[in-house]
Write an enzyme that holds these catalytic residues in place. Sequence first.
Site, mmCIF file in Angstrom:
data_model
loop_
_atom_site.group_PDB
_atom_site.id
_atom_site.type_symbol
_atom_site.label_atom_id
_atom_site.label_comp_id
_atom_site.label_asym_id
_atom_site.label_seq_id
_atom_site.Cartn_x
_atom_site.Cartn_y
_atom_site.Cartn_z
ATOM 1 N N CYS A 104 -1.604 0.682 7.387
ATOM 2 C CA CYS A 104 -3.050 0.404 7.471
ATOM 3 C C CYS A 104 -3.437 -0.800 6.598
ATOM 4 C CB CYS A 104 -3.867 1.638 7.049
ATOM 5 S SG CYS A 104 -3.547 3.101 8.058
ATOM 6 N N ARG A 105 -3.528 -0.604 5.301
ATOM 7 C CA ARG A 105 -4.123 -1.627 4.429
ATOM 8 C C ARG A 105 -3.235 -2.859 4.231
ATOM 9 N NH1 ARG A 105 -5.153 2.447 -0.309
ATOM 10 N NH2 ARG A 105 -3.197 3.189 0.629
ATOM 11 N N SER A 106 -1.968 -2.659 3.854
ATOM 12 C CA SER A 106 -1.166 -3.861 3.544
ATOM 13 C C SER A 106 -0.832 -4.706 4.778
ATOM 14 C CB SER A 106 0.088 -3.517 2.724
ATOM 15 O OG SER A 106 0.948 -2.651 3.405
ATOM 16 N N ASP B 99 -8.328 3.976 1.275
ATOM 17 C CA ASP B 99 -7.348 4.358 2.293
ATOM 18 C C ASP B 99 -8.083 4.868 3.538
ATOM 19 O OD1 ASP B 99 -5.312 5.377 3.793
ATOM 20 O OD2 ASP B 99 -4.387 6.505 2.150
ATOM 21 N N ASN C 106 2.171 1.405 4.473
ATOM 22 C CA ASN C 106 2.446 0.114 5.138
ATOM 23 C C ASN C 106 2.102 0.144 6.635
ATOM 24 O OD1 ASN C 106 5.307 -2.112 5.683
ATOM 25 N ND2 ASN C 106 3.225 -2.658 5.187
ATOM 26 N N CYS D 18 0.868 -1.187 0.000
ATOM 27 C CA CYS D 18 0.000 0.000 0.000
ATOM 28 C C CYS D 18 0.898 1.229 0.000
ATOM 29 C CB CYS D 18 -0.991 -0.030 1.160
ATOM 30 S SG CYS D 18 -0.247 0.009 2.805
HETATM 31 P P1 4NP Z 1 -1.843 2.829 4.134
HETATM 32 O O1 4NP Z 1 -2.432 4.215 4.708
HETATM 33 O O2 4NP Z 1 -1.252 3.145 2.779
HETATM 34 O O3 4NP Z 1 -3.041 1.964 4.047
HETATM 35 O O4 4NP Z 1 -0.814 2.381 5.146
HETATM 36 C C1 4NP Z 1 -1.676 5.385 4.804
HETATM 37 C C2 4NP Z 1 -0.802 5.528 5.855
HETATM 38 C C3 4NP Z 1 -0.066 6.711 5.965
HETATM 39 C C4 4NP Z 1 -0.195 7.695 5.015
HETATM 40 C C5 4NP Z 1 -1.056 7.544 3.953
HETATM 41 C C6 4NP Z 1 -1.797 6.373 3.855
HETATM 42 N N1 4NP Z 1 0.557 8.909 5.158
HETATM 43 O O5 4NP Z 1 0.367 9.814 4.336
HETATM 44 O O6 4NP Z 1 1.406 9.001 6.050
#
Ligand code: 4NP
Length: 172
Positions: free
Chosen positions: A18-20, A137, A16, A13
């Site tokens: 939340c989703r992955s 997201d 790294n 994702c």
């Molecule tokens: P992820 O979510 O891609 O599902 O881990 C996010 C986590 C952090 C950020 C964006 C999306 N960020 O901008 O820090």
Amino acid sequence: MKSAKPISVLFVCLGNICRSPAAEGAFLALLAMQDLGHRFRVDSCGTGGWHIGELPHRTTREVARANGIELTHRARQFHPERDFQSFDYILTMDESNYNDVMSLAPNSQDRKKVFLYREFERDESGNPLLGERSVPDPYYGGLEGFQEVQSIVTRAAEGFLEFLKETDQLNS
Ligand code: 4NP
């Protein structure tokens, strides 16, 4: 008897956290339920590097824990050269991650390893789910977004494992 080479799967994702990691945890939990963990190598990473070394987001962990899954992964960034060399499947959470990873693929064989994870999601009758292509997201939203992610990655894990069975990749 010689054991088959593990199938290696990398979930990707943006951050790294939340989703992955949720996808990694749900897939590992499904493998454990079917006693298939020894047939796989599973990891996750982000295209971005802001959260390197961190545990998954607190709400991601809380929602996983409510589903009996303990997430202990530490965030790391996608490493194009190493990850394309060492993984069979690179499963991306949204179209932006997909495009980023595809643009970093060294060759056409490597591009064939890259999928949008929701392509494997199926409905209750086992038919492919046509429609939403991305895992949304949840980072800037509330609890419901994290719960939706958990449901999606749980369904996609089942569909992905079915795909591997149907294509005879677990029969040796
Ligand atoms: P992820 O979510 O891609 O599902 O881990 C996010 C986590 C952090 C950020 C964006 C999306 N960020 O901008 O820090």
